[in-house]
Design a protein around this motif. Structure first.
Motif, PDB file in Angstrom:
ATOM      1  N   THR A 137      -0.113  -0.011  12.437  1.00 18.79           N
ATOM      2  CA  THR A 137      -1.606   0.114  12.965  1.00 18.79           C
ATOM      3  C   THR A 137      -1.851   1.447  13.538  1.00 18.79           C
TER       4      THR A 137
ATOM      5  N   ILE B 121      -3.634  10.422  11.840  1.00 16.35           N
ATOM      6  CA  ILE B 121      -2.492  11.108  11.400  1.00 16.35           C
ATOM      7  C   ILE B 121      -3.045  12.371  10.265  1.00 16.35           C
TER       8      ILE B 121
ATOM      9  N   ILE C   4       0.912   7.092   3.762  1.00 10.69           N
ATOM     10  CA  ILE C   4       1.886   6.927   4.912  1.00 10.69           C
ATOM     11  C   ILE C   4       2.768   5.912   3.897  1.00 10.69           C
TER      12      ILE C   4
ATOM     13  N   GLY D 167       0.829  -1.055   0.039  1.00 11.43           N
ATOM     14  CA  GLY D 167      -0.034  -0.023   0.041  1.00 11.43           C
ATOM     15  C   GLY D 167       0.757   1.228  -0.063  1.00 11.43           C
TER      16      GLY D 167
ATOM     17  N   ASN E 144       1.842  -2.408   5.410  1.00 14.18           N
ATOM     18  CA  ASN E 144       1.085  -1.197   5.699  1.00 14.18           C
ATOM     19  C   ASN E 144      -0.210  -0.920   5.104  1.00 14.18           C
TER      20      ASN E 144
ATOM     21  N   ASP F 291      -1.497   7.554  16.120  1.00 15.40           N
ATOM     22  CA  ASP F 291      -2.742   8.140  16.511  1.00 15.40           C
ATOM     23  C   ASP F 291      -3.578   8.765  15.063  1.00 15.40           C
TER      24      ASP F 291
ATOM     25  N   LYS G 167      -7.849  -5.034  12.457  1.00 14.75           N
ATOM     26  CA  LYS G 167      -6.474  -4.886  12.483  1.00 14.75           C
ATOM     27  C   LYS G 167      -5.872  -5.353  14.016  1.00 14.75           C
TER      28      LYS G 167
ATOM     29  N   ARG H 121      -2.453  -1.744  -5.113  1.00 21.84           N
ATOM     30  CA  ARG H 121      -3.606  -2.491  -5.540  1.00 21.84           C
ATOM     31  C   ARG H 121      -4.208  -2.286  -6.904  1.00 21.84           C
ATOM     32  N   GLU H 122      -4.493  -1.132  -7.193  1.00 20.55           N
ATOM     33  CA  GLU H 122      -5.181  -0.921  -8.491  1.00 20.55           C
ATOM     34  C   GLU H 122      -4.484   0.442  -8.988  1.00 20.55           C
ATOM     35  N   LYS H 123      -3.775   1.546  -8.076  1.00 27.11           N
ATOM     36  CA  LYS H 123      -3.485   2.732  -8.846  1.00 27.11           C
ATOM     37  C   LYS H 123      -2.178   2.631  -9.105  1.00 27.11           C
TER      38      LYS H 123
ATOM     39  N   ASP I  67      -2.757  -7.144  -5.370  1.00 30.22           N
ATOM     40  CA  ASP I  67      -3.871  -7.035  -4.289  1.00 30.22           C
ATOM     41  C   ASP I  67      -3.472  -7.952  -3.056  1.00 30.22           C
ATOM     42  N   VAL I  68      -3.132  -7.515  -1.958  1.00 32.48           N
ATOM     43  CA  VAL I  68      -2.672  -8.512  -1.068  1.00 32.48           C
ATOM     44  C   VAL I  68      -3.822  -9.351  -0.296  1.00 32.48           C
TER      45      VAL I  68
ATOM     46  N   THR J 137      -4.563  12.830   6.230  1.00 37.07           N
ATOM     47  CA  THR J 137      -4.877  11.742   5.615  1.00 37.07           C
ATOM     48  C   THR J 137      -6.337  11.447   5.050  1.00 37.07           C
TER      49      THR J 137
ATOM     50  N   ILE K 193      -8.054   8.848   5.393  1.00 37.75           N
ATOM     51  CA  ILE K 193      -8.819   8.052   6.564  1.00 37.75           C
ATOM     52  C   ILE K 193      -9.200   9.286   7.586  1.00 37.75           C
TER      53      ILE K 193
ATOM     54  N   SER L 235       1.179   3.288  -2.488  1.00 34.74           N
ATOM     55  CA  SER L 235       0.866   4.144  -3.831  1.00 34.74           C
ATOM     56  C   SER L 235       0.532   5.643  -3.405  1.00 34.74           C
ATOM     57  N   ARG L 236       0.356   5.621  -1.940  1.00 36.49           N
ATOM     58  CA  ARG L 236      -0.070   7.097  -1.267  1.00 36.49           C
ATOM     59  C   ARG L 236       0.035   7.301  -0.040  1.00 36.49           C
TER      60      ARG L 236
END
Ligand SMILES: NC(=O)c1ccc[n+]([C@@H]2O[C@H](COP(=O)([O-])OP(=O)(O)OC[C@H]3O[C@@H](n4cnc5c(N)ncnc54)[C@H](OP(=O)(O)O)[C@@H]3O)[C@@H](O)[C@H]2O)c1
Length: 241
Positions: free
Chosen positions: A131, A183, A15, A10, A88, A181, A154, A35-37, A61-62, A186, A188, A12-13
């Motif tokens: 995490t 971030i 963190i 992960g 990640n 904590d 997670k 995965r796709e980007k 794709d993991v 982001t 998320i 591609s963007r």
């Protein structure tokens, strides 16, 4: 000495991309998984190369065992060994994700990737599980609305990896956890802000949220230094009381 090789899932963007840049700046050949980007992953690779580092894009794709096997076979053919694996990639908050997706990605896929990567990992190799405090401290601390499946999965992923830690140690492979904590800046946190703004404000009231650079620095440190603690915490000092 051969250039060390790291796979950052992960990357591609966000963190993961910053971790990839930091590892490359430290002289590691970084495999930027996505995965796709592909376009975004290639831009991360180009940026690393422009800065004088070494990197390659590594799509898989993991959650897809066959794709992970193909990726690891390609790494084995090209490099012989994998020195660092940064776990990640994560998800489950995406709109329309099916209810079992978070567990498949955040627990099952992490454990399978580690298991499949082991033949490439020699003594001295390192695995870092990334995490969030909201997951690491689950179920003891409250989680934002909508985040529970991610926190639960997670946490389950971390527990499954910790259960494998003695077997990894026997092979001379270190497992580290880096927990952060929320971030700042982001995607998320932007999603959480929409679902449960009060939970984000509550974290900001404690202290400024850590930046992507601060969190990625600690992940890279855990990946590179043998004396890093078993678990590193970034931000959210109140969680540790
Ligand atoms: N953001 C925060 O506030 C925060 C706080 C603490 C901890 N963390 C942790 O830090 C890590 C990274 O978070 P982030 O905010 O940077 O995430 P993000 O912006 O959502 O990025 C997710 C990355 O994972 C990739 N990915 C998603 N599903 C994948 C799959 N099945 N296979 C391979 N790659 C996949 C995406 O690739 P594509 O772009 O190709 O889809 C993307 O590169 C996660 O483990 C997260 O729990 C985040």
């Amino acid at each position: 000495m051969a250039t060390p090789v790291a796979l950052v899932t992960g990357a591609s963007r966000g963190i993961g991309a910053e971790v990839a840049r930091l590892l490359a700046a430290a002289g590691v050949h970084v495999l930027v998984n996505y995965r796709e980007k592909a376009k975004r992953a290639n831009a991360v690779v180009d940026g690393i190369r422009a800065a004088g580092g070494q990197a390659s894009a590594a799509g898989a794709d993991v959650c897809d065992g066959a794709q992970v096997e193909a990726l690891l076979a390609a790494i084995g053919e090209r490099f012989d060994a994998l020195d660092v694996l940064v776990l990640n990639a994560s998800g489950g908050l995406e709109r329309g994700a099916d209810p079992s997706y978070a567990m498949r990605l955040n627990r099952d896929a992490q454990l399978r990737l580690v298991t499949l990567a082991l033949p490439l990992m020699a003594p001295g190799a390192r695995i870092v599980f990334v995490t969030s405090h909201q997951a690491h401290f689950y179920p003891d601390k409250p989680v934002p609305d909508g985040y529970e499946p991610i926190a639960q999965s997670k946490r389950a992923g971390e527990d499954a990896l910790l259960a494998a830690k003695p077997a990894l140690a026997k092979r001379g492979i270190e497992l580290k956890v880096v927990s952060g904590d929320m971030i700042d800046g982001t995607i998320i946190v932007r999603l959480l802000q929409r679902k449960d703004p009060a939970s984000v404000e509550a974290r900001r009231d404690q202290a400024p949220l850590p930046s992507v650079e601060e969190f990625a620095t600690e992940i890279a440190r855990a990946a590179l230094q043998s004396n890093a603690p078993g678990t590193t915490y970034v931000g959210g000092a109140d969680y540790l009381n």
